[in-house]
Design a protein around this motif. Structure first.
Motif, PDB file in Angstrom:
ATOM      1  N   ASN A  24      36.242  31.530  34.691  1.00 48.25           N
ATOM      2  CA  ASN A  24      37.596  30.976  34.671  1.00 48.25           C
ATOM      3  C   ASN A  24      38.328  31.412  35.938  1.00 48.25           C
ATOM      4  O   ASN A  24      38.490  32.622  36.166  1.00 48.25           O
ATOM      5  CB  ASN A  24      38.339  31.492  33.438  1.00 48.25           C
ATOM      6  N   PRO A  25      38.790  30.486  36.770  1.00 45.76           N
ATOM      7  CA  PRO A  25      39.549  30.885  37.965  1.00 45.76           C
ATOM      8  C   PRO A  25      40.799  31.693  37.650  1.00 45.76           C
ATOM      9  O   PRO A  25      41.199  32.554  38.439  1.00 45.76           O
ATOM     10  CB  PRO A  25      39.919  29.537  38.603  1.00 45.76           C
ATOM     11  N   ALA A  26      41.419  31.439  36.496  1.00 47.61           N
ATOM     12  CA  ALA A  26      42.612  32.199  36.119  1.00 47.61           C
ATOM     13  C   ALA A  26      42.260  33.647  35.809  1.00 47.61           C
ATOM     14  O   ALA A  26      43.001  34.570  36.153  1.00 47.61           O
ATOM     15  CB  ALA A  26      43.294  31.545  34.915  1.00 47.61           C
ATOM     16  N   VAL A  27      41.119  33.871  35.148  1.00 46.62           N
ATOM     17  CA  VAL A  27      40.662  35.239  34.877  1.00 46.62           C
ATOM     18  C   VAL A  27      40.362  35.953  36.194  1.00 46.62           C
ATOM     19  O   VAL A  27      40.717  37.128  36.371  1.00 46.62           O
ATOM     20  CB  VAL A  27      39.425  35.218  33.968  1.00 46.62           C
ATOM     21  N   THR A  28      39.721  35.254  37.118  1.00 50.95           N
ATOM     22  CA  THR A  28      39.447  35.839  38.429  1.00 50.95           C
ATOM     23  C   THR A  28      40.747  36.193  39.143  1.00 50.95           C
ATOM     24  O   THR A  28      40.851  37.260  39.762  1.00 50.95           O
ATOM     25  CB  THR A  28      38.640  34.853  39.287  1.00 50.95           C
ATOM     26  N   PHE A  29      41.737  35.329  39.055  1.00 54.17           N
ATOM     27  CA  PHE A  29      43.034  35.593  39.680  1.00 54.17           C
ATOM     28  C   PHE A  29      43.698  36.819  39.062  1.00 54.17           C
ATOM     29  O   PHE A  29      44.245  37.673  39.767  1.00 54.17           O
ATOM     30  CB  PHE A  29      43.938  34.368  39.535  1.00 54.17           C
ATOM     31  N   GLY A  30      43.628  36.932  37.739  1.00 57.81           N
ATOM     32  CA  GLY A  30      44.192  38.102  37.076  1.00 57.81           C
ATOM     33  C   GLY A  30      43.482  39.381  37.476  1.00 57.81           C
ATOM     34  O   GLY A  30      44.111  40.418  37.695  1.00 57.81           O
ATOM     35  N   ALA A  31      42.152  39.310  37.605  1.00 56.79           N
ATOM     36  CA  ALA A  31      41.387  40.480  38.040  1.00 56.79           C
ATOM     37  C   ALA A  31      41.738  40.855  39.476  1.00 56.79           C
ATOM     38  O   ALA A  31      41.808  42.044  39.823  1.00 56.79           O
ATOM     39  CB  ALA A  31      39.896  40.196  37.910  1.00 56.79           C
ATOM     40  N   PHE A  32      41.965  39.852  40.318  1.00 57.08           N
ATOM     41  CA  PHE A  32      42.350  40.107  41.713  1.00 57.08           C
ATOM     42  C   PHE A  32      43.695  40.811  41.788  1.00 57.08           C
ATOM     43  O   PHE A  32      43.865  41.781  42.542  1.00 57.08           O
ATOM     44  CB  PHE A  32      42.393  38.785  42.480  1.00 57.08           C
ATOM     45  N   LEU A  33      44.661  40.351  41.013  1.00 54.59           N
ATOM     46  CA  LEU A  33      45.993  40.971  41.039  1.00 54.59           C
ATOM     47  C   LEU A  33      45.946  42.422  40.561  1.00 54.59           C
ATOM     48  O   LEU A  33      46.756  43.242  40.993  1.00 54.59           O
ATOM     49  CB  LEU A  33      46.966  40.178  40.172  1.00 54.59           C
ATOM     50  N   GLY A  34      45.003  42.735  39.687  1.00 55.18           N
ATOM     51  CA  GLY A  34      44.869  44.108  39.208  1.00 55.18           C
ATOM     52  C   GLY A  34      44.019  44.980  40.105  1.00 55.18           C
ATOM     53  O   GLY A  34      43.776  46.145  39.786  1.00 55.18           O
ATOM     54  N   GLY A  35      43.546  44.425  41.226  1.00 53.95           N
ATOM     55  CA  GLY A  35      42.737  45.214  42.144  1.00 53.95           C
ATOM     56  C   GLY A  35      41.311  45.414  41.686  1.00 53.95           C
ATOM     57  O   GLY A  35      40.639  46.356  42.104  1.00 53.95           O
ATOM     58  N   ASN A  36      40.819  44.507  40.832  1.00 50.36           N
ATOM     59  CA  ASN A  36      39.469  44.647  40.298  1.00 50.36           C
ATOM     60  C   ASN A  36      38.447  43.777  41.007  1.00 50.36           C
ATOM     61  O   ASN A  36      37.250  43.864  40.710  1.00 50.36           O
ATOM     62  CB  ASN A  36      39.480  44.298  38.805  1.00 50.36           C
ATOM     63  N   ILE A  37      38.889  42.936  41.923  1.00 51.26           N
ATOM     64  CA  ILE A  37      38.010  42.087  42.702  1.00 51.26           C
ATOM     65  C   ILE A  37      38.736  41.742  43.999  1.00 51.26           C
ATOM     66  O   ILE A  37      39.969  41.617  44.014  1.00 51.26           O
ATOM     67  CB  ILE A  37      37.638  40.805  41.915  1.00 51.26           C
ATOM     68  N   THR A  38      38.001  41.629  45.086  1.00 50.42           N
ATOM     69  CA  THR A  38      38.638  41.322  46.366  1.00 50.42           C
ATOM     70  C   THR A  38      38.965  39.832  46.464  1.00 50.42           C
ATOM     71  O   THR A  38      38.436  39.005  45.709  1.00 50.42           O
ATOM     72  CB  THR A  38      37.711  41.689  47.539  1.00 50.42           C
ATOM     73  N   LEU A  39      39.829  39.503  47.411  1.00 44.83           N
ATOM     74  CA  LEU A  39      40.207  38.106  47.615  1.00 44.83           C
ATOM     75  C   LEU A  39      39.009  37.273  48.059  1.00 44.83           C
ATOM     76  O   LEU A  39      38.818  36.146  47.583  1.00 44.83           O
ATOM     77  CB  LEU A  39      41.323  38.008  48.658  1.00 44.83           C
ATOM     78  N   LEU A  40      38.184  37.820  48.959  1.00 48.06           N
ATOM     79  CA  LEU A  40      37.041  37.067  49.451  1.00 48.06           C
ATOM     80  C   LEU A  40      36.053  36.760  48.330  1.00 48.06           C
ATOM     81  O   LEU A  40      35.527  35.650  48.232  1.00 48.06           O
ATOM     82  CB  LEU A  40      36.348  37.838  50.576  1.00 48.06           C
ATOM     83  N   ARG A  41      35.797  37.739  47.479  1.00 47.10           N
ATOM     84  CA  ARG A  41      34.887  37.485  46.362  1.00 47.10           C
ATOM     85  C   ARG A  41      35.534  36.533  45.355  1.00 47.10           C
ATOM     86  O   ARG A  41      34.840  35.705  44.757  1.00 47.10           O
ATOM     87  CB  ARG A  41      34.482  38.784  45.680  1.00 47.10           C
ATOM     88  N   SER A  42      36.843  36.634  45.204  1.00 50.37           N
ATOM     89  CA  SER A  42      37.554  35.712  44.314  1.00 50.37           C
ATOM     90  C   SER A  42      37.369  34.272  44.773  1.00 50.37           C
ATOM     91  O   SER A  42      37.136  33.366  43.961  1.00 50.37           O
ATOM     92  CB  SER A  42      39.046  36.047  44.265  1.00 50.37           C
ATOM     93  N   ILE A  43      37.477  34.050  46.075  1.00 53.55           N
ATOM     94  CA  ILE A  43      37.304  32.701  46.621  1.00 53.55           C
ATOM     95  C   ILE A  43      35.898  32.191  46.344  1.00 53.55           C
ATOM     96  O   ILE A  43      35.700  31.026  45.970  1.00 53.55           O
ATOM     97  CB  ILE A  43      37.619  32.681  48.127  1.00 53.55           C
ATOM     98  N   LEU A  44      34.888  33.061  46.503  1.00 48.68           N
ATOM     99  CA  LEU A  44      33.513  32.681  46.177  1.00 48.68           C
ATOM    100  C   LEU A  44      33.396  32.289  44.701  1.00 48.68           C
ATOM    101  O   LEU A  44      32.751  31.294  44.354  1.00 48.68           O
ATOM    102  CB  LEU A  44      32.555  33.830  46.479  1.00 48.68           C
ATOM    103  N   TYR A  45      34.020  33.071  43.848  1.00 50.56           N
ATOM    104  CA  TYR A  45      33.993  32.776  42.412  1.00 50.56           C
ATOM    105  C   TYR A  45      34.648  31.426  42.132  1.00 50.56           C
ATOM    106  O   TYR A  45      34.132  30.621  41.351  1.00 50.56           O
ATOM    107  CB  TYR A  45      34.717  33.871  41.634  1.00 50.56           C
ATOM    108  N   TRP A  46      35.815  31.190  42.742  1.00 60.65           N
ATOM    109  CA  TRP A  46      36.544  29.939  42.489  1.00 60.65           C
ATOM    110  C   TRP A  46      35.705  28.726  42.894  1.00 60.65           C
ATOM    111  O   TRP A  46      35.640  27.744  42.167  1.00 60.65           O
ATOM    112  CB  TRP A  46      37.879  29.944  43.227  1.00 60.65           C
TER     113      TRP A  46
END
Length: 252
Positions: free
Chosen positions: A85-107
Motif C-alpha cells: 500500500n503506498p499509503a502505508v509506505t508513506f506512513g512508514a516514511f514519515l515515522g523514519g522507518n524507510i527512506t524516501l528513495l526506497r519509498s519511491i521504489l516501493y510506490w
C-alpha cells in the motif's frame, strides 16, 4: 515529529540488491492482493448479475480483501516489510522507518503490481471490465474524502501498533491478521459509499486498465492524509523519543 527521523537515503540505494528485492516483493504482493480482491468483485458480478454493493457483495468483497491482504502482507513481511500500500509506505516514511528513495521504489512496484494484476484479470476473463473505484449516488467527494481519511487512519494505526512499534514483541502472524481484518471491516463500512479503497495502488490499477479517472484524486489524497495522521499520532504518543529505533541509512 522530529525532522531528523525522515531520511532521504544514500544515492546508491535505488540500485542496491536488497532494495530491488524488496521492491520486487512489493510488486508480487500487490499483484496477489489486487488479483484476488478485484477478481472477487468481477466473479461476484458475473455469477449474480448484481452490483457489489449489495449486502452479500459487500461481505464477499470484505472477506476476499481480508484474506488476500493477510497473505500478501505475510509473504512480503520478511523481505520488504509487507507494505502492499503506498499509503502505508508513506506512513512508514514519515515515522523514519524507510527512506524516501526506497519509498519511491516501493510506490513504483506497488502501482505496477496493481496494473499488471488488472491486465491479467481482463485477459483471463475474456475482456471483462476491471471497474474503477467510484462514488455511490448521493456521496460527495468530501464525504468520500473523509471516509478514505478515517479508514486509512485505522489501517496505518494498526500497522504501527502491530508491525512498526519496537515494543510490539514477537507478534508472529498477528500483524498480517490484524491488518487484513481492519481492511475487511472498513470495506463493510465504506464499501457502499465510495468502494473503501484505503490504498492508492488498488485504485490506480483498475483506473488505468478501464481508463476511468473520475474523482480518482480522492483515492490518493484521502489515504495519504489518513496515513500521515496515523503515523504522526502513533509515533509521537506511543513510540516516543526514547523508544524510537533510528533508521539505518549507512548500510547503502
Amino acid at each position: 515529529m522530529p525532522i531528523y527521523r525522515i531520511a532521504i537515503g544514500a544515492p546508491g540505494e535505488a540500485s542496491h540488491p536488497d532494495a530491488i528485492k524488496a521492491a520486487m516483493a512489493e510488486f508480487f504482493s500487490m499483484l496477489i492482493f489486487v488479483f484476488a480482491g478485484e477478481g472477487s468483485g468481477m466473479a461476484f458480478n458475473k455469477i449474480t448479475d448484481s452490483g457489489s454493493t449489495t449486502p452479500s457483495g459487500l461481505i464477499a468483497a470484505a472477506l476476499a480483501h481480508a484474506f488476500a491482504l493477510f497473505v500478501a502482507v505475510s509473504v512480503g513481511a520478511n523481505i520488504s516489510g509487507g507494505h502492499v500500500n503506498p499509503a502505508v509506505t508513506f506512513g512508514a516514511f514519515l515515522g523514519g522507518n524507510i527512506t524516501l528513495l526506497r519509498s519511491i521504489l516501493y510506490w513504483i512496484a506497488q502501482l505496477l503490481g496493481s496494473v499488471v494484476a488488472c491486465l491479467l484479470l481482463k485477459f483471463a476473463t475474456g475482456g471483462l471490465e476491471t471497474s474503477a473505484f467510484s462514488l455511490s449516488s448521493g456521496v460527495s467527494v468530501w464525504n468520500a474524502l473523509v471516509f478514505e481519511i478515517v479508514m486509512t487512519f485505522g489501517l496505518v494505526y494498526t500497522v504501527y501498533a502491530t508491525a512498526v512499534d519496537p515494543k510490539k514483541g514477537n507478534v508472529g502472524i498477528v500483524a498480517p491478521i490484524a491488518i487484513g481484518f481492519i481492511v475487511g471491516a472498513n470495506i463493510l463500512v465504506g464499501g457502499a459509499f465510495d468502494g473503501a479503497s484505503m490504498n492508492p495502488a488498488v485504485s490506480f490499477g483498475p483506473a488505468v486498465v478501464s481508463w476511468t479517472w473520475t474523482h480518482h484524486w480522492v483515492y490518493w489524497l484521502g489515504p495519504f492524509i489518513g496515513a500521515a495522521v496515523a503515523a504522526i499520532v502513533y509515533d509521537n504518543i506511543f513510540i516516543g523519543e526514547s523508544a524510537h529505533e533510528q533508521l539505518p541509512v549507512t548500510e547503502f
